[in-house]
Design a protein around this motif. Structure first.
Motif, PDB file in Angstrom:
ATOM      1  N   GLU B 177       0.815  -1.212   0.000  1.00 43.41           N
ATOM      2  CA  GLU B 177       0.000   0.000   0.000  1.00 43.41           C
ATOM      3  C   GLU B 177       0.844   1.254   0.000  1.00 43.41           C
ATOM      4  O   GLU B 177       0.491   2.230  -0.651  1.00 43.41           O
ATOM      5  CB  GLU B 177      -0.927   0.012   1.218  1.00 43.41           C
ATOM      6  CG  GLU B 177      -2.138  -0.867   1.031  1.00 43.41           C
ATOM      7  CD  GLU B 177      -3.174  -0.679   2.134  1.00 43.41           C
ATOM      8  OE1 GLU B 177      -2.852  -0.024   3.135  1.00 43.41           O
ATOM      9  OE2 GLU B 177      -4.280  -1.191   1.959  1.00 43.41           O
ATOM     10  N   SER B 178       1.989   1.228   0.720  1.00 45.23           N
ATOM     11  CA  SER B 178       2.748   2.474   0.739  1.00 45.23           C
ATOM     12  C   SER B 178       3.371   2.736  -0.633  1.00 45.23           C
ATOM     13  O   SER B 178       3.555   3.882  -1.016  1.00 45.23           O
ATOM     14  CB  SER B 178       3.785   2.502   1.859  1.00 45.23           C
ATOM     15  OG  SER B 178       4.518   1.333   1.885  1.00 45.23           O
ATOM     16  N   GLU B 180       1.799   1.902  -3.420  1.00 46.21           N
ATOM     17  CA  GLU B 180       0.662   2.411  -4.188  1.00 46.21           C
ATOM     18  C   GLU B 180       0.369   3.853  -3.808  1.00 46.21           C
ATOM     19  O   GLU B 180       0.039   4.684  -4.663  1.00 46.21           O
ATOM     20  CB  GLU B 180      -0.568   1.538  -3.941  1.00 46.21           C
ATOM     21  CG  GLU B 180      -0.419   0.174  -4.572  1.00 46.21           C
ATOM     22  CD  GLU B 180      -1.630  -0.714  -4.339  1.00 46.21           C
ATOM     23  OE1 GLU B 180      -1.772  -1.693  -5.074  1.00 46.21           O
ATOM     24  OE2 GLU B 180      -2.438  -0.423  -3.430  1.00 46.21           O
ATOM     25  N   ALA B 181       0.510   4.143  -2.505  1.00 43.18           N
ATOM     26  CA  ALA B 181       0.290   5.513  -2.058  1.00 43.18           C
ATOM     27  C   ALA B 181       1.269   6.442  -2.762  1.00 43.18           C
ATOM     28  O   ALA B 181       0.890   7.511  -3.255  1.00 43.18           O
ATOM     29  CB  ALA B 181       0.449   5.606  -0.542  1.00 43.18           C
ATOM     30  N   ALA B 182       2.530   6.020  -2.827  1.00 42.89           N
ATOM     31  CA  ALA B 182       3.541   6.848  -3.493  1.00 42.89           C
ATOM     32  C   ALA B 182       3.160   7.076  -4.952  1.00 42.89           C
ATOM     33  O   ALA B 182       3.280   8.186  -5.480  1.00 42.89           O
ATOM     34  CB  ALA B 182       4.912   6.188  -3.393  1.00 42.89           C
ATOM     35  N   ALA B 183       2.651   6.015  -5.601  1.00 45.03           N
ATOM     36  CA  ALA B 183       2.276   6.143  -7.009  1.00 45.03           C
ATOM     37  C   ALA B 183       1.113   7.119  -7.188  1.00 45.03           C
ATOM     38  O   ALA B 183       1.122   7.958  -8.084  1.00 45.03           O
ATOM     39  CB  ALA B 183       1.906   4.778  -7.586  1.00 45.03           C
ATOM     40  N   VAL B 196      10.835   5.541  -0.718  1.00 41.69           N
ATOM     41  CA  VAL B 196       9.869   4.812   0.110  1.00 41.69           C
ATOM     42  C   VAL B 196      10.372   3.426   0.494  1.00 41.69           C
ATOM     43  O   VAL B 196      10.371   3.064   1.665  1.00 41.69           O
ATOM     44  CB  VAL B 196       8.511   4.699  -0.617  1.00 41.69           C
ATOM     45  CG1 VAL B 196       7.542   3.857   0.197  1.00 41.69           C
ATOM     46  CG2 VAL B 196       7.937   6.085  -0.857  1.00 41.69           C
TER      47      VAL B 196
END
Lengths: 350, 286
Positions: B177-178, B180-183, B196
């Motif tokens: 998830e982190s 994906e969050a960055a993306a 990240v």
């Protein structure tokens, strides 16, 4: 920004998570995707975000086809159920991340970034915590940081995946009201996924009820609650009773006795009658009604809930009466739904 | 959790539902003394019999110094090389599903299990001027076997699993998830990796580095075959100790051992401190 989902299908290996889903989201709307687990609501959200790509169909942001764009290009804000904060970064660094990684040409200068971060911290009511690390924050605070981080890039659409799912009930309630306020203030087109109907009905402008990869009903909370269009929605939203009845030339019968309800145009044969516990009147005088045997009474918030068995096979029906009513003390009562809906017979669920 | 620790001040015993604190601590101390402290104390004791001047004379002897330099220098280089490649192997093993992944996963552990002498002989055969790889490198003027470069290769072989095995579990735990969050925030792949993923892996990478380094410093079996063992060039400290023993120069052997001990301890302590700092920095624990 308007978001249109057009005939989208999504399959994971052989498993179809979404069958031919279409949905129009209007600019500035707050929309809830509501459904039990496995209904495809999170998949739909991730498709809009671009974290998954549809097997078929397209997604439009405004007039632009976004289906071919990468997550990075879609410019959305995404909030995860478990926050997904960068734990090696302070609150400030987390929120500033989306701005700091921009190419030099479009990156705001350091002072501007600092200003934006403090503005967002004010907005999410976390001023003064910018030096903390995520591990030093409570769950509710972390989720607010995640929201501020998503808002920092000024997204065209804000997507939230069960944003309050990991929080305890009290914090959840607080954040709910606060999110509504925030939405009214900022006006972002917002889509959030939840399995909590109370949350969906209280928060959203429109609710999308999903089940087994399909959209069952889209409507305002009132429409969804008052006029559910399928047995599933009736059973899933709010509390409901389902009683198997039969229809004969527009009259409803329970165990061969008429119950005083008329359904014009309903096909003869078996059907299921749905009504909510609080939409029931107790019949005291003569006249057709549903006779029931009281099997228990419980205090239920501001009302008293009476559990009865009706019909030949003893189907359970729950009704709400006022606390000081003496109904049920005799062990028998007669009831008639005030508001109800009839659906062609389906196997009872849940 | 931290608040309890702070409020109660410093305590040996944390309140716990599991009994047996006294027994467990007592056993641990006895065990560590028997297995680690006593033998090491023996080294120090033996060395002490030399006196300060005697010890320094041996420790600063040119051959000892160059052996120590070779040992620690090659170990550092090997551990440093193991970090990027070990992380890459761990990445491939955790992130991709491909046929033969389990076999590859098992192969990583082989350097743990193989007798190090076998590894040393096999590597020598490969990298000697008449070996498969050595034969290819010889025309380019690169000599691997019988040089410090050969030692580095043997130590890379020995140290690789330490990096892979310490990084792998942390990487598996690293939330997708982190990334994906960055993306969603607009980060491209490289930015996601650098800002990240890698910082999240830093403590594990440091641990892997320290373990690989410690193992390499103490390595003997595989190195002596490929090193050529030329004094002042490719002679490692553990070999020098063995040579002194064979000369019945026990004091000389323990002096070299004590010198190694001091340097190793200093290095590991430094790495541990960096690690403690990075764990705090990167938000592990509180």
């Amino acid at each position: 920004m308007d978001v249109r989902v057009v005939n989208v299908k999504k399959e994971f290996q052989r498993f179809a998570a979404l069958h031919d889903v279409s949905l129009d989201i209007r600019s500035g709307e707050l929309i809830a995707l509501l459904g039990p687990s496995g209904s495809g609501k999170t998949t739909l959200l991730r498709l809009i975000a671009g974290l998954e790509s549809p097997t078929q169909g397209s997604i439009y942001f405004g007039d632009e086809d976004a289906s071919t764009k990468s997550v990075q290009e879609r410019h959305i804000g995404f909030v995860f159920q478990h926050y997904a904060l960068f734990r090696h970064m302070s609150v400030l660094e987390n929120i500033a991340f989306g701005l700091r990684i921009r190419p030099r040409a479009t990156r705001p200068n350091a002072a501007e970034i600092q200003r934006r971060v403090s503005e967002l911290l004010d907005l999410v009511q976390l001023s003064g915590l910018q030096g903390r690390y995520p591990s030093q924050l409570s769950g509710g605070q972390r989720q607010r940081v995640a929201l501020a981080r998503a808002l920092a890039i000024e997204p065209s659409v804000l997507l939230l995946d069960e944003p309050f799912g990991a929080l305890d009930a009290k914090v959840r309630k607080e954040l709910r009201g606060w999110l509504r306020e925030l939405h009214d203030r900022t006006g972002h087109t917002t889509v959030f996924v939840t399995h909590d109907q109370e949350e969906a009905l209280e928060l959203a402008d429109r609710v999308v009820v999903m089940s087994q990869g399909r959209i069952e009903q889209v409507g305002t909370p009132d429409e969804i609650y008052d006029t559910p269009n399928s047995p599933f929605v009736f059973g899933f939203i709010g509390e409901s009773n389902a009683v198997a009845v039969s229809v004969n030339s527009g009259q409803l019968y329970l165990a061969d006795r008429p119950i005083g309800l008329h359904a014009d145009g309903a096909a003869d044969g078996d059907a299921t009658l749905f009504f909510r516990p609080h939409d029931v009147e107790i019949v005291t005088g003569p006249g057709p009604s549903i006779p029931g045997v009281v099997v228990g009474t419980r205090r239920h918030g501001g009302t008293r809930r009476i559990e009865t068995e009706v019909g030949a096979s003893g189907q359970r029906v729950e009704i709400d009466v006022s606390v000081d009513a003496t109904i049920g003390s005799t062990g028998r009562l007669a009831l008639r739904p005030r508001r109800w809906r009839l659906f062609p017979s389906v196997p009872l669920r849940g | 959790m931290t608040s309890i620790g702070l409020a109660g001040g410093w305590r040996i015993k944390q309140p716990s539902v599991i009994p047996g604190f006294g027994l467990a601590l007592g056993f641990t101390l006895t065990y560590l003394s028997l297995i680690i402290l006593l033998p090491l104390a023996g080294v120090v004791w033996r060395t002490a019999s030399l006196g300060w001047s005697g010890f320094w004379a041996i420790a600063l002897d040119e051959r000892t110094v160059s052996a120590l330099k070779t040992s620690f220098g090659t170990s550092l280089v090997a551990a440093a090389i193991n970090v990027p490649f070990g992380v890459l192997v761990a990445w491939v093993l955790t992130r991709y599903r491909f046929p033969g992944r389990r076999i590859l996963d098992a192969i990583v552990d082989l350097p743990f299990a193989l007798p190090t002498a076998v590894a040393g002989i096999a590597l020598t055969a490969l990298y000697a001027p008449n070996g498969w790889i050595g034969g290819l490198l010889a025309p380019l003027g690169i000599k691997v076997a019988y040089t410090p470069l050969g030692i580095v290769i043997a130590l890379i072989f020995i140290g690789l699993p330490f990096v892979v095995r310490t990084v792998q579990p942390v990487m598996e735990e690293l939330s997708r998830e982190s990334e994906e969050a960055a993306a969603t925030l607009g980060a491209n792949r490289w930015q996601t990796v650098r800002r990240v993923i890698l910082p999240g892996l830093m403590p594990a990478i440091l641990t892997g580095f320290a373990l690989a380094l410690a193992r390499a410093v103490g390595e003997y079996g595989s190195v002596i075959f490929i090193a050529g063992n030329i004094p002042y060039v490719s002679e490692i400290a553990p070999l020098l100790i063995v040579i002194r023993l064979q000369e019945f120069n026990y004091a000389g052997a323990t002096a070299v051992a004590a010198a190694m001990l001091i340097v190793s301890f200093a290095m590991l302590l430094a790495i541990n401190l960096i690690q403690a700092w990075s764990r705090r920095r990167y938000g592990y624990g509180g």
